[in-house]
Design a protein around this motif. Structure first.
Motif, short mmCIF file in Angstrom:
data_model
loop_
_atom_site.label_atom_id
_atom_site.label_comp_id
_atom_site.label_asym_id
_atom_site.label_seq_id
_atom_site.Cartn_x
_atom_site.Cartn_y
_atom_site.Cartn_z
N UNK A 58 0.85 -1.18 0.00
CA UNK A 58 0.00 0.00 0.00
C UNK A 58 0.89 1.23 0.00
N UNK A 59 0.76 2.07 -1.01
CA UNK A 59 1.64 3.21 -1.19
C UNK A 59 1.32 4.32 -0.20
N UNK A 60 2.38 4.96 0.32
CA UNK A 60 2.21 6.12 1.18
C UNK A 60 2.34 7.40 0.34
N UNK A 61 1.80 8.49 0.87
CA UNK A 61 1.77 9.75 0.14
C UNK A 61 2.42 10.85 0.97
N UNK A 62 2.88 11.93 0.32
CA UNK A 62 3.54 13.02 1.05
C UNK A 62 2.58 13.67 2.05
N UNK A 63 3.15 14.13 3.15
CA UNK A 63 2.36 14.75 4.20
C UNK A 63 1.66 16.01 3.71
N UNK A 64 2.35 16.78 2.87
CA UNK A 64 1.75 18.02 2.37
C UNK A 64 0.49 17.73 1.54
N UNK A 111 -6.62 -5.99 2.58
CA UNK A 111 -6.06 -7.34 2.64
C UNK A 111 -6.28 -8.11 1.34
N UNK A 112 -7.37 -7.80 0.64
CA UNK A 112 -7.65 -8.47 -0.64
C UNK A 112 -6.99 -7.76 -1.82
N UNK A 113 -6.33 -6.65 -1.56
CA UNK A 113 -5.70 -5.90 -2.63
C UNK A 113 -6.67 -5.08 -3.45
N UNK A 114 -7.83 -4.74 -2.88
CA UNK A 114 -8.87 -4.03 -3.61
C UNK A 114 -8.96 -2.55 -3.24
N UNK A 115 -8.07 -2.06 -2.37
CA UNK A 115 -8.18 -0.67 -1.92
C UNK A 115 -6.85 0.04 -2.09
N UNK A 116 -6.93 1.28 -2.53
CA UNK A 116 -5.75 2.15 -2.64
C UNK A 116 -6.12 3.52 -2.10
N UNK A 117 -5.18 4.15 -1.43
CA UNK A 117 -5.46 5.45 -0.81
C UNK A 117 -5.48 6.58 -1.83
#
Length: 433
Positions: free
Chosen positions: A318-324, A407-413
């Motif tokens: 799951x990819x993280x994104x910049x705080x800004x 957990x199923x790989x169906x969600x992205x932020x």
């Protein structure tokens, strides 16, 4: 007690049912042989909150009692005193006559005195040749004698409640001292946990207490402080036991400490109050009983800060994104950061814990989300939930659904953040146009 009869007031003063009941109660009350007038007066001073009389009215009653020549109020005696208002004023420390009349009316309304007016409204007495009182007109003290048992019982209730309140205050003071020093110990020992948020919530509960709290409010506060203190003690004991196991060469160094506490102090069940999380006003201090404790944040913050991806049990990242970017997409989360602003990831994590408590997301749902997404991404999702609060009925159920989809790989932020970012920038663009 002197033989009483129903008497109506002189002049324009009307006769009331309360006056009639007071006179009949003095006539037919339970017989008492005698009682010390100052003893019953002290009981009256204790029971005044329940009798509805003021301290000034009791000062007038004290002056009236001083005109009765004996210390004992007894059956068969003439219990009528007949001082003038001028004499009463002198013995009531110079109280104005109008004030005296007002307090005398209050004592009569409370059923502590009975008025015995003469034909011309004056207060006086007739004596026989032996000097004994034959007939007297003024104020009868008979109600005090007939209500002795009731007054003493009310006084005992007031004393018992005062002692109970004193005990509650003492225990609250002990709990406050314990919680403050336990938090200081956790910080000094560098035990991981949102201790600043815990302390802010603790102070919020103390500051919300009214200046003059009642018994129910004190009992509720003591119960909440007791639960919080026990929770902190449990966390510290767990850390101590973990440290002891790690220091023992005969123990397995890969011992795993369960991070999910069995004690649930939150509820994620939806209710009418939680139907719209945006209805809560931004605040920098959380409610005390929903404050997350160390067991909810066992995953080291450094792990999430030093890695831009969290590994899922299924192998999906799951990819993280910049705080800004997160703050521009979810500006409402800033109000819950330290000092009302967010400058770092640590501030975002602390703010997300406060919002989690406010939205009544349970420890279990939060722990599962951290295990699936990582603490950093979980804080981002909570910020998004807060921003979309008006469209979400149950924040806890929504977070569990996102965890299951992760957990199923169906969600992205990313799509969630971009949608919120577009929603926030669209009004600004329209203003420019």
């Amino acid at each position: 007690m002197e033989a009483e009869h129903v008497t109506t007031p002189f002049g324009r003063r009307p006769m009331t049912l309360a006056m009639l009941i007071a006179q009949r109660r003095a006539d037919h009350g339970k017989s008492v042989r005698s009682v010390d007038k100052w003893k019953i007066y002290r009981a009256l001073c204790e029971a005044k909150p329940l009798l509805g009389v003021t301290d000034r009215a009791l000062a007038v009653l004290n002056a009236l009692l001083s005109f009765y020549p004996k210390n004992e109020l007894s059956d068969g005696a003439n219990l009528i005193v007949f001082p003038s208002n001028a004499q009463l004023s002198l013995r009531a420390h110079g109280m104005a006559e109008q004030t005296i009349r007002r307090h005398l009316a209050a004592l009569i309304a409370a059923g502590l005195l009975a008025r015995r007016d003469s034909p011309n409204g004056k207060r006086y007495a007739r004596r026989n040749r032996a000097g004994d009182l034959n007939e007297a007109y003024g104020f009868s003290l008979a109600p005090l004698l007939s209500r002795t048992e009731e007054i003493e019982h009310l006084a005992a209730e007031v004393v018992a409640e005062r002692l109970h309140v004193q005990s509650l205050r003492e225990h609250i003071s002990l709990h406050r001292r314990d919680i403050t020093k336990l938090i200081e110990t956790a910080i000094a020992e560098d035990i991981e946990g949102p201790w600043e948020a815990v302390h802010l919530g603790f102070r919020a509960l103390i500051d919300d207490l009214p200046r003059s709290p009642n018994v129910a409010q004190l009992e509720t506060l003591l119960e909440k402080l007791g639960r919080l203190r026990d929770e902190i003690v449990n966390r510290l004991e767990t850390r101590a036991e973990t440290t002891k196991l790690g220091a023992n060469p005969y123990q397995n160094e890969r011992h795993i400490q369960n991070s999910d506490s069995e004690s649930q102090i939150e509820s994620e069940a939806p209710s009418t109050e939680n139907a719209s999380p945006r209805g809560f006003a931004p605040r920098t201090t959380p409610r005390l009983l929903n404050i997350p404790l160390p067991s909810e944040t066992r995953m080291p913050v450094s792990h999430t800060l030093n890695n831009s991806h969290s590994e899922i049990g299924t192998g999906i990242e799951l990819k993280s994104f910049p705080l800004d970017l997160i703050l521009r997409a979810c500006p409402e989360i800033a109000a819950y950061g330290p000092g009302g602003q967010i400058k770092s990831w640590r501030d975002l994590l602390a703010a997300s814990l406060i919002v989690k408590s406010m939205l009544e997301i349970s420890s279990g749902a939060y722990g599962e989300a951290c295990a699936a997404m990582g603490t950093e991404n979980t804080a981002t999702v909570i910020a998004c939930i807060l921003q979309r609060g008006s469209h979400i009925n149950s924040a806890g159920a929504y977070l569990r659904d996102l965890t299951r989809r992760t957990k199923k790989g169906e969600f992205a932020i990313g799509p969630m953040l971009m949608s919120l970012l577009r929603a926030n920038t669209a009004p600004a663009m329209r203003k420019i146009a």
